[in-house]
Motif scaffolding. Structure first.
Motif, PDB file in Angstrom:
ATOM      1  N   HIS A  42       2.500  -9.947   9.472  1.00  0.00           N
ATOM      2  CA  HIS A  42       1.636  -8.379   9.136  1.00  0.00           C
ATOM      3  C   HIS A  42       2.301  -7.981   8.380  1.00  0.00           C
ATOM      4  N   ASN A  43       2.142  -6.559   8.325  1.00  0.00           N
ATOM      5  CA  ASN A  43       2.255  -6.039   6.540  1.00  0.00           C
ATOM      6  C   ASN A  43       2.129  -6.093   5.172  1.00  0.00           C
ATOM      7  N   SER A  44       0.648  -7.790   4.953  1.00  0.00           N
ATOM      8  CA  SER A  44       0.442  -8.811   4.180  1.00  0.00           C
ATOM      9  C   SER A  44      -0.295  -8.604   3.881  1.00  0.00           C
ATOM     10  N   TRP A  45      -1.376  -9.631   2.654  1.00  0.00           N
ATOM     11  CA  TRP A  45      -2.866 -10.213   3.219  1.00  0.00           C
ATOM     12  C   TRP A  45      -2.532 -10.955   4.232  1.00  0.00           C
ATOM     13  N   LEU A  46      -1.930 -11.448   4.410  1.00  0.00           N
ATOM     14  CA  LEU A  46      -1.790 -12.559   5.724  1.00  0.00           C
ATOM     15  C   LEU A  46      -2.297 -11.980   7.753  1.00  0.00           C
ATOM     16  N   PHE A  47      -2.139 -10.575   7.267  1.00  0.00           N
ATOM     17  CA  PHE A  47      -2.651  -9.979   8.824  1.00  0.00           C
ATOM     18  C   PHE A  47      -4.196 -10.590   9.014  1.00  0.00           C
ATOM     19  N   PHE A  48      -4.929  -9.966   8.282  1.00  0.00           N
ATOM     20  CA  PHE A  48      -6.762 -10.537   8.983  1.00  0.00           C
ATOM     21  C   PHE A  48      -6.969 -12.078   8.965  1.00  0.00           C
ATOM     22  N   PRO A  49      -5.959 -13.050   8.115  1.00  0.00           N
ATOM     23  CA  PRO A  49      -6.881 -14.331   7.879  1.00  0.00           C
ATOM     24  C   PRO A  49      -5.897 -15.244   9.252  1.00  0.00           C
ATOM     25  N   PHE A  50      -4.374 -14.722   9.140  1.00  0.00           N
ATOM     26  CA  PHE A  50      -4.103 -15.172  10.497  1.00  0.00           C
ATOM     27  C   PHE A  50      -4.431 -14.919  12.097  1.00  0.00           C
ATOM     28  N   HIS A  51      -5.166 -13.440  12.049  1.00  0.00           N
ATOM     29  CA  HIS A  51      -5.634 -13.179  13.256  1.00  0.00           C
ATOM     30  C   HIS A  51      -6.834 -14.153  13.271  1.00  0.00           C
ATOM     31  N   ASN A  83      -9.935   4.522   1.676  1.00  0.00           N
ATOM     32  CA  ASN A  83      -8.895   3.756   1.011  1.00  0.00           C
ATOM     33  C   ASN A  83      -8.802   2.285   0.991  1.00  0.00           C
ATOM     34  N   ALA A  84      -9.846   2.094   1.393  1.00  0.00           N
ATOM     35  CA  ALA A  84     -10.125   0.452   1.447  1.00  0.00           C
ATOM     36  C   ALA A  84     -10.591   0.061   0.311  1.00  0.00           C
ATOM     37  N   VAL A  85     -10.261   0.797  -1.344  1.00  0.00           N
ATOM     38  CA  VAL A  85     -11.204   0.174  -2.100  1.00  0.00           C
ATOM     39  C   VAL A  85     -10.851  -1.296  -2.752  1.00  0.00           C
ATOM     40  N   ASP A  86      -9.769  -2.161  -2.976  1.00  0.00           N
ATOM     41  CA  ASP A  86      -9.961  -3.321  -3.112  1.00  0.00           C
ATOM     42  C   ASP A  86      -9.135  -4.126  -2.231  1.00  0.00           C
ATOM     43  N   ASP A  87      -8.771  -5.027  -2.605  1.00  0.00           N
ATOM     44  CA  ASP A  87      -8.300  -6.398  -1.625  1.00  0.00           C
ATOM     45  C   ASP A  87      -6.907  -6.392  -1.415  1.00  0.00           C
ATOM     46  N   ILE A  88      -6.332  -5.479  -2.202  1.00  0.00           N
ATOM     47  CA  ILE A  88      -5.221  -5.242  -1.724  1.00  0.00           C
ATOM     48  C   ILE A  88      -4.966  -4.123  -1.318  1.00  0.00           C
ATOM     49  N   SER A  89      -5.642  -3.083  -1.353  1.00  0.00           N
ATOM     50  CA  SER A  89      -5.763  -2.219  -0.169  1.00  0.00           C
ATOM     51  C   SER A  89      -6.242  -2.187   0.892  1.00  0.00           C
ATOM     52  N   PHE A  90      -7.183  -3.472   1.420  1.00  0.00           N
ATOM     53  CA  PHE A  90      -7.754  -3.211   2.575  1.00  0.00           C
ATOM     54  C   PHE A  90      -6.928  -4.704   3.148  1.00  0.00           C
ATOM     55  N   PHE A  91      -6.490  -5.484   2.242  1.00  0.00           N
ATOM     56  CA  PHE A  91      -6.088  -7.141   3.061  1.00  0.00           C
ATOM     57  C   PHE A  91      -4.784  -6.424   3.084  1.00  0.00           C
ATOM     58  N   ASN A 130       8.035  -7.803  -1.459  1.00  0.00           N
ATOM     59  CA  ASN A 130       6.795  -8.418  -2.298  1.00  0.00           C
ATOM     60  C   ASN A 130       6.534  -7.822  -3.272  1.00  0.00           C
ATOM     61  N   GLY A 131       6.064  -8.465  -4.966  1.00  0.00           N
ATOM     62  CA  GLY A 131       5.126  -7.682  -5.980  1.00  0.00           C
ATOM     63  C   GLY A 131       4.700  -6.381  -6.203  1.00  0.00           C
ATOM     64  N   ASP A 132       4.220  -6.863  -5.095  1.00  0.00           N
ATOM     65  CA  ASP A 132       2.754  -5.818  -4.768  1.00  0.00           C
ATOM     66  C   ASP A 132       3.426  -5.225  -2.960  1.00  0.00           C
ATOM     67  N   PRO A 133       4.393  -4.787  -2.715  1.00  0.00           N
ATOM     68  CA  PRO A 133       4.333  -4.378  -1.485  1.00  0.00           C
ATOM     69  C   PRO A 133       3.469  -3.229  -1.184  1.00  0.00           C
ATOM     70  N   SER A 134       2.533  -3.670  -0.119  1.00  0.00           N
ATOM     71  CA  SER A 134       1.447  -2.127   0.962  1.00  0.00           C
ATOM     72  C   SER A 134       1.060  -3.253   2.002  1.00  0.00           C
ATOM     73  N   ILE A 135       0.361  -1.655   2.551  1.00  0.00           N
ATOM     74  CA  ILE A 135       0.118  -2.450   4.066  1.00  0.00           C
ATOM     75  C   ILE A 135      -1.884  -2.086   3.990  1.00  0.00           C
ATOM     76  N   GLY A 136      -2.421  -3.063   4.924  1.00  0.00           N
ATOM     77  CA  GLY A 136      -3.680  -2.727   4.529  1.00  0.00           C
ATOM     78  C   GLY A 136      -4.460  -1.656   5.319  1.00  0.00           C
ATOM     79  N   SER A 137      -5.371  -1.057   5.387  1.00  0.00           N
ATOM     80  CA  SER A 137      -5.656   0.244   5.522  1.00  0.00           C
ATOM     81  C   SER A 137      -6.339   0.149   6.698  1.00  0.00           C
ATOM     82  N   VAL A 138      -6.750  -1.018   7.360  1.00  0.00           N
ATOM     83  CA  VAL A 138      -6.958  -0.815   9.026  1.00  0.00           C
ATOM     84  C   VAL A 138      -6.021  -1.674   9.679  1.00  0.00           C
ATOM     85  N   GLU A 139      -4.679  -2.158   8.880  1.00  0.00           N
ATOM     86  CA  GLU A 139      -3.722  -2.192   9.196  1.00  0.00           C
ATOM     87  C   GLU A 139      -3.210  -1.466  10.392  1.00  0.00           C
ATOM     88  N   ALA A 140      -2.904  -0.622   8.789  1.00  0.00           N
ATOM     89  CA  ALA A 140      -1.641   0.218   9.375  1.00  0.00           C
ATOM     90  C   ALA A 140      -2.187   1.932   9.718  1.00  0.00           C
TER      91      ALA A 140
END
Length: 743
Positions: A202-211, A305-313, A326-336
């Protein structure tokens, strides 16, 4: 040949050297005389957005990053092997079935077992194989619209799963435990070389592909249990007003295999869901209803709030990263946003059950059949986000994302390793969603009502320089200076984004706070509703894992908010953080506003009239005309665009490639190429390789045959190639060669 574009004459590489054509021009294939530097004038903290609908991967990006140390293919040439540091980032690799007990905040009160490890059948791990093309597409259906046959099949499949012994890999318990093991500390990153670092999806770019993979195997297992190769899961259509209640098929008692006791009884139908739920039912403006407010929330999570890959994923997560560190820590808009809100809304209140079973805690969520139907709709959001065809809407293409992998037992009880790169194309995976036309989604234009009058600028608040900021049980107001906007003729190429960085909290605590910007109406100790235009979004974390401090962050788009609140001309934005849960040891590292790039910068088009000699620094955009090679027997060859360059290993690289676009200084915003445009060739992205001053060469290639056909330019003797950087650091990248090859 056009004289308005710089000319680069191409070499041709074929499988027969006798047919190789070499012509002289402005191309320079050597990169030794130009070296990127850390002291670039264009280098700043600005973050730039990507733009893409289809994931178009460079031909040589399907490389396991762990293998780069033994045979550098793809992003770095072997000549630079010595310059690579041991800090080279590696993809996340889920371990074999060995794992440990999971944990929760109140283990003595846990209703479900914490023994979440999968059974070890002693089988070797097999590679994933896509379903045969002749298999029927499994069409997932909205749960509130299921036919009698669909509902009966679904109930029969779940009943069959419940009937299996608990130690069977297909059993109800084992399928539920997958989420527990991956989300509540069951695994470490041992396969990535970090046995003492917890694995968290959770809380990273792994969220969508894992699920997506989780649902993929779950669906196929259910179909196998009832011997139905067409079986498809329902999805909870909570983004549509007609589906904004718990679907009727999940109600009843234990005689219904879809029933779960651990659901909040206050939220059963006819109660409408709250997609911005924070653990407490809110009172909204009487002029709105909850369904309308939900549509505003969806628009915010999917577009604003989902303007790019980092913002969304979500942010980058690689081997060795602490959860969300990590270097750019943020949680995706849909996940959060809506994802977490629905978990909290369905689960039992913590006042009754300290761990919030079932949906309210990751360790127990899989025990409620609603979890899988909820996540089917979350997965559907991935599809819809791409279908919007907006600049920035593209999956990550960094090798560390593409080659992150997980393990699942498939429908044949074989242990399968799957990769993110294979999760991108739903049709290749053999499933799709009905009732999912992007032109008909009800939230696409659901912005909140605009304030009718312009009020004086918001006042009060502390300066963000007093950091770290501590969030208590009281509202926190922070004054943030807005950066100077880009030059007028380039403004439409940028978006304004609010960044809340370095949010630290305990991982075993439920955390939720809302973010309002320029609230000029409510008192300091009060707040507007989530339906109001001042609401930027929320930050939410379901309790999971240990009590370790978990750093993360959030991003919120401001363009629509400032327009809807008549605040476009305010020099300072006042950000109000409103805690919705006990703010136990929550600190904020930084609050800032930045501009991010969205598309081809029109302001630079007129600068493209001079000749370009390679190597050259990429800058804001590089647009060149390249001769195509002569072809004797085209059917024997594939035409490929090759781009070579040199970059500092401590810099992130990300640029998009367009071929034969028609952008010029008179182009309008609506005429710019989008992720869905046939002119889009793809993207190249690379994370920093180390923290030193070394540099590495790279080469990336893109197939041209289909693009030239789709753009109806395959008859032209030259192509126009545009390279558009997506991060500020990429502007310092050196392009050493651009050519077309026949392979």
């Amino acid at each position: 040949m056009s004289t308005s574009l710089p000319l680069i004459t191409s070499s041709v590489t074929t499988t027969f050297t006798a047919r190789t054509k070499k012509t002289q021009g402005f191309r320079v294939s050597s990169c030794n005389n130009v070296t990127p530097t850390n002291n670039d004038d264009n280098d700043n903290n600005q973050l730039i957005l990507p733009e893409t609908q289809k994931l178009v991967l460079p031909n040589n990006m399907n490389v396991d990053r762990r293998n780069l140390l033994v045979g550098l293919g793809g992003v770095c040439t072997a000549a630079n092997l010595a310059s690579l540091s041991s800090t080279l980032a590696s993809p996340i690799t889920a371990p074999d079935p060995k794992c440990k007990y999971s944990y929760v905040d109140k283990p003595g009160s846990a209703i479900r077992t914490l023994k979440c490890c999968p059974p070890n059948l002693g089988k070797e791990v097999k590679p994933f194989v896509f379903p045969h093309k002749k298999e029927p597409v499994r069409m997932r259906w909205p749960a509130h619209k299921g036919t009698k046959e669909q509902v009966e099949k679904y109930k029969r499949a779940i009943a069959a799963m419940r009937a299996l012994p608990d130690d069977h890999p297909h059993s109800f318990k084992q399928q539920a435990s997958i989420h527990c093991a991956y989300c509540n500390g069951g695994y470490t990153q041992i396969e990535s070389g970090f046995p003492d670092v917890e694995l968290q999806i959770h809380n990273s770019w792994l969220f969508f592909p894992f699920h997506r993979w989780y649902l993929y195997f779950y669906e196929r297992i259910l179909g196998k249990l009832i011997d139905d190769p067409t079986f498809a899961l329902p999805y909870w259509n909570w983004d549509d007003p007609a589906g904004m209640e718990i679907p009727e098929i999940f109600l009843g008692d234990e005689s219904n295999p879809l029933y779960d006791f651990f659901r909040d009884p206050k939220h059963l139908p006819p109660r409408v869901v709250d997609l911005a739920y924070s653990g407490k039912d809110q009172d909204i403006d009487p002029s709105l209803d909850q369904k309308e407010c939900n549509l505003i929330t969806m628009h915010r999570d999917m577009i604003t709030n989902a303007v790019d890959d980092i913002s969304f994923f979500g942010g980058v997560y690689v081997g060795g990263s602490e959860p969300v560190k990590n270097g750019d820590p943020s949680i995706g808009s849909v996940e959060a946003g809506c994802h977490t809100a629905m978990h909290l809304w369905v689960g039992r209140p913590r006042s009754e059950f300290p761990n919030g079973e079932d949906m309210g805690n990751f360790y127990s969520a899989g025990y409620d059949p609603l979890f899988f139907v909820h996540h089917a709709n979350v997965d559907r959001m991935w599809k819809l986000w791409k279908d919007l065809c907006l600049p920035g809407h593209v999956e990550p293409v960094e090798d560390e994302w593409l080659n992150s992998s997980y393990l699942f037992y498939d429908e044949n009880e074989d242990l399968i390793r799957v990769y993110n790169k294979d999760a991108v194309d739903m049709r290749k995976l053999g499933f799709d969603y009905s009732h999912t036309d992007i032109n008909n989604v009800p939230w696409r234009n659901s912005r909140p009502a605009k304030r009718k009058e312009k009020l004086p600028p918001a006042s009060g608040g502390v300066h963000p320089g007093k950091q770290p900021l501590k969030l208590t049980d009281k509202n926190l107001k922070v004054r943030v200076t807005r950066p100077d906007p880009p030059k007028d003729d380039d403004r439409k190429n940028y978006k304004e984004v609010l960044f809340i960085d370095g949010i630290k909290h305990k991982g075993n605590k439920l955390v939720k706070f809302d973010v309002f910007v320029n609230d000029k109406i409510s008192a300091d100790d009060q707040a507007l509703s989530t339906c109001d235009p001042e609401y930027a979004g929320g930050f939410a974390q379901i309790a999971h894992g240990s009590d370790m401090a978990m750093p993360c962050g959030a991003r919120f788009g401001l363009d629509e908010l400032l327009e809807d609140t008549n605040s476009e001309d305010d020099k300072v934005a006042v950000v109000k953080l409103v805690p919705r849960t006990p703010a136990e040891k929550i600190t904020i590292g930084n609050i800032r506003i930045d501009w991010v790039s969205a598309s081809i910068p029109l302001a630079d088009v007129e600068k493209l009239n001079s000749e370009v000699f390679l190597p050259v620094k990429l800058g804001n955009i590089l647009k060149v005309s390249i001769d195509r090679p002569d072809v004797i027997e085209k059917r024997f060859y594939k035409e490929v665009l090759s781009i070579k360059g040199k970059n500092l290993d401590n810099k992130a690289v990300k640029f998009d490639v367009f071929v034969n676009d028609k952008v010029n200084k008179n182009s309008k915003k609506e005429d710019l190429p989008t992720p869905c445009s046939p002119e889009y060739a793809g993207r190249f992205a690379r994370l920093p390789l180390n923290n030193g001053d070394s540099s590495s060469d790279f080469e990336v290639t893109f197939d041209l045959d289909k693009l030239l056909r789709d753009t109806k330019t395959n008859h032209k003797r030259e192509v126009v190639v545009a390279l558009v950087p997506k991060t500020a650091e990429t502007k310092s990248l050196i392009i050493t060669d651009i050519l077309i090859k026949l392979v």
